[in-house]
Design a protein around this motif. Structure first.
Motif, short mmCIF file in Angstrom:
data_model
loop_
_atom_site.label_atom_id
_atom_site.label_comp_id
_atom_site.label_asym_id
_atom_site.label_seq_id
_atom_site.Cartn_x
_atom_site.Cartn_y
_atom_site.Cartn_z
N ALA A 118 0.83 -1.21 0.00
CA ALA A 118 0.00 0.00 0.00
C ALA A 118 0.85 1.25 0.00
N ALA A 119 1.98 1.22 0.70
CA ALA A 119 2.85 2.39 0.80
C ALA A 119 3.73 2.58 -0.43
N GLY A 120 3.96 1.52 -1.16
CA GLY A 120 4.84 1.61 -2.33
C GLY A 120 6.28 1.89 -1.97
N ALA A 121 6.72 1.41 -0.80
CA ALA A 121 8.07 1.70 -0.31
C ALA A 121 9.11 0.82 -0.99
N ASP A 122 10.39 1.16 -0.76
CA ASP A 122 11.49 0.34 -1.25
C ASP A 122 11.77 -0.84 -0.33
#
Length: 241
Positions: A118-122
């Motif tokens: 959901a956050a689209g983090a690395d």
């Protein structure tokens, strides 16, 4: 989006040699870790990453027995071992597991995964601000990001695979996930003989299937003798292999 779980495993251990193939109930430590990852429902495939050492031939045999894929690579350059897996298996996201954590909670893995996507983090880990028991942490990274640190990571960062990411958080989109209440005083990993006694007692109580963390910690609250048994064990520092 394809998600790959990689479990790093080797027989050599300075504090408890051969721990990954010790039996807990009817399953080995390694099998319980693999099964926990699979039951999370977010991993498309699990691969065990072991070494080319002859002593780890038995891990390859165990992988064949439990029906999971296995890759062999360098002994101390664990990052290179992971990248070798990525060269053989397609993925967009990698979840990293260590085979000495047989009590991993599939529901915790799934929750952390949902936050990460959901956050689209690395990169996401539960071990920066530590609130989970030792042995229950979850971490995941986008495959291109893991590949990118091959040219950057040196020394102990190659042993610990992802440590370059969270120690250089200014350069990456890093999430440090915390879950309450704070249970970081507990050790639910298998790194020493006393750890083994605690985890064995938990498996004797709950059986061969993964158990939600809340159930385990509720039971341990009634067994301070077990909590105290491995409370003295110090976790190795980051720079230690």
């Amino acid at each position: 989006m394809t998600t790959l779980g990689i479990v790093q495993a080797r027989m050599d251990s300075s504090r408890l040699p051969g721990k990954v193939l010790l039996k807990l109930g009817e399953r080995t430590v390694l099998e319980r870790c693999v099964r926990g990852a699979q039951l999370s429902g977010v991993v498309d495939e699990v691969v065990v990453a072991t070494t080319v050492e002859e002593t780890d031939d038995v891990i390859v045999e165990e992988c064949a027995r439990i029906g999971v894929s296995c890759h062999r690579g360098p002994v101390d350059d664990v990052l290179a071992r992971f990248l070798g897996v990525l060269d053989e298996y397609d993925s967009d996201i990698v979840l990293r597991f260590t085979a000495d954590n047989p009590l991993i909670d599939p529901a915790l893995i799934a929750r952390a995964y949902r936050v990460f996507v959901a956050a689209g983090a690395d990169y996401l880990t539960t071990s920066i601000a530590h609130t989970l028991p030792r042995g229950m942490d979850v971490e995941m990274v986008r495959t291109p990001v893991l590949r990118s640190i091959d040219a950057l990571a040196t020394d102990h960062h190659r042993v610990h695979v992802t440590s370059y990411l969270y120690t250089h958080a200014d350069d990456f989109d890093v999430i440090g996930l915390t879950l309450q209440p704070d249970r970081s005083h507990l050790r639910l990993t298998v790194d020493t003989e006393d750890d083994w006694k605690v985890v064995s007692a938990i498996v004797d109580q709950f059986g061969d299937e993964p158990v939600p963390l809340r159930e385990v910690t509720t039971w341990l609250a009634s067994r301070p003798d077990l909590v105290e048994l491995n409370a003295h064990v110090l976790q190795k520092a980051l720079v230690q292999a």
